[in-house]
Design an enzyme around this catalytic site. Sequence first.
Site, PDB file in Angstrom:
ATOM      1  N   LYS A   1       1.056  -1.188   0.059  1.00  0.00           N
ATOM      2  CA  LYS A   1       0.074   0.208   0.205  1.00  0.00           C
ATOM      3  C   LYS A   1       1.155   1.223  -0.403  1.00  0.00           C
ATOM      4  O   LYS A   1       1.430   2.271  -1.132  1.00  0.00           O
ATOM      5  CB  LYS A   1      -1.076   0.162   0.995  1.00  0.00           C
ATOM      6  CG  LYS A   1      -1.829   1.508   1.484  1.00  0.00           C
ATOM      7  CD  LYS A   1      -2.890   1.792   0.691  1.00  0.00           C
ATOM      8  CE  LYS A   1      -3.170   2.744   0.244  1.00  0.00           C
ATOM      9  NZ  LYS A   1      -4.589   3.377   0.397  1.00  0.00           N
TER      10      LYS A   1
ATOM     11  N   ALA B   1       2.577   1.341  -3.596  1.00  0.00           N
ATOM     12  CA  ALA B   1       1.854   2.292  -4.556  1.00  0.00           C
ATOM     13  C   ALA B   1       1.919   3.402  -4.464  1.00  0.00           C
ATOM     14  O   ALA B   1       2.268   4.244  -5.433  1.00  0.00           O
ATOM     15  CB  ALA B   1       0.471   1.385  -4.314  1.00  0.00           C
ATOM     16  N   ASN B   2       1.679   3.982  -3.054  1.00  0.00           N
ATOM     17  CA  ASN B   2       1.299   5.853  -3.374  1.00  0.00           C
ATOM     18  C   ASN B   2       2.156   6.329  -3.392  1.00  0.00           C
ATOM     19  O   ASN B   2       2.534   7.610  -4.032  1.00  0.00           O
ATOM     20  CB  ASN B   2       0.743   6.005  -1.622  1.00  0.00           C
ATOM     21  CG  ASN B   2      -0.774   5.521  -1.972  1.00  0.00           C
ATOM     22  OD1 ASN B   2      -1.677   5.116  -2.769  1.00  0.00           O
ATOM     23  ND2 ASN B   2      -1.544   5.852  -0.600  1.00  0.00           N
TER      24      ASN B   2
ATOM     25  N   CYS C   1      -2.822  11.457   1.633  1.00  0.00           N
ATOM     26  CA  CYS C   1      -2.447  10.044   1.093  1.00  0.00           C
ATOM     27  C   CYS C   1      -0.784  10.596   1.032  1.00  0.00           C
ATOM     28  O   CYS C   1       0.191   9.445   1.541  1.00  0.00           O
ATOM     29  CB  CYS C   1      -3.281   8.910   1.210  1.00  0.00           C
ATOM     30  SG  CYS C   1      -4.819   8.478   1.420  1.00  0.00           S
TER      31      CYS C   1
END
Length: 447
Positions: free
Chosen positions: A205, A208-209, A261
């Site tokens: 996660k 990916a960001n 994010c």
Amino acid sequence: MAVIADNCPDIFVTLVDKDKRKIDSWNSQDLSKLPIYEPGLKDVVERNRGKNLFFTNNLKTSIEEADMIFISVNTPTKITGLGAGYASDLKWVESSARIVAKYAKGHTIVVEKSTVPVRTAELIQAILINSVNKNTIAEEKTFSVISSPEFLAEGTAIKDLENPDRVLIGGDDELAINLLKDIYSRWISEEKILLTNIWSSELSKLIANAFLAQRVSSINSISSLCESTGADIKEVVCAIGSDKRIGRKFLSPGPGFGGSCFKKDILNLVYLCRFYNLEDIANYWEQVLIINEKHKERISSIIIEKFFGTVSNKKIIILGFAFKSNTNDTRESPAIKITKNLIENGAQLFINDPKVSNKQILEELKLKEFEIDNLSSGSWQFASDIEVASKDADAIVILTEWDEYKKINWGSVSAKMRKPSWVFDTRNILPKEKLKNLNINYWQVGT
Ligand code: UGA
């Protein structure tokens, strides 16, 4: 969660929050009052609320009755203490785990949905196991912790959930994994459901960001080079994006990435690398953030330079305050830094956004509407009507790519502006032809 309810009418989904006001808004009869704006969300809530989708403050009963609990709380960057400014603050994850530990009955599957640093599942597990040891009816209480991070993007959340590129489930308890997999399989094809170990799932996660943010910083950095060399970023994007290995997605230059994010997750990644003594790798990823900050400053400097070094007393219309279109979220929006810089340079800003309220802008800028900034004499006010605001305006700055802004009648707006007037299009949403012959100067990022 609402999409799970929508696809699985036999599964009861309850969203629990301590915050009564938030739950009241989720239960509001007036669906325009839901706490977040997200295209399509209203319809999903309307279809399922009260049937198999519930919103409540009743933590105890909801947890007692649950077979599976998703921890989906915020993990903001720590502002004090060890790792401040980089590490994720896990206090909400920890307190959620403690509440689950307290009220859960029988066997409960706990799904880590929040974006967390690698090995957070260990913390959750430790809290849950500890609660079992201390419990007098220990045999009645057991837990399985698995990870299933969320990859949806704001503004396209419902679409992303309905048709994700992939869903990730990490863990080693086969029974728990299969139960969650069965839920997703109701509407997602089997090959898109990826199973990994729990640490890979947590790390994927963040990565990916980080990769997505890296693409945005890369293209924004190249936009400056295009401006200096006479290349056109749109042509460069088309040329490089046609290479299937590179692809076209996430290569739109803009005013810098925002949202809750990207920055938080990269800071967390940098912290993690430093924790494991991987200093060079930490520095590499930190550069993605440094470029992003510098890019926002570059945009405000360009605006000021086009006015020969001063925007003092200039009337500037800001189009868009949300960090991207189709959301009312302003967290880490590039608009915050850019508008602050302009106010600090004495500009009078008229800020428009179709979904962001003036109250929200006040919270971000920490300067009241109409209040004059003490040091610079700059100020801001909300502008609900762009045509009205354009009277005697010196510049219009597009910061969010809302569709509304693509439909502006530039002939009529330009006629009202004070000359020489400027349009700064940081999202490259206006075709140049639209502004031709309108006696208006035009700047577009990367051209
Ligand atoms: C991001 C990820 O895309 C999601 O996969 C992830 O689940 C989510 O973070 C999260 O961790 O919760 P989000 O922040 O909602 O989603 O929005 P993005 O579409 O990724 O955009 C982030 C920022 O990058 C925005 O400011 C956007 O304007 C900017 N951006 C994006 C560009 O400037 N250019 C692009 O080509 C793409």
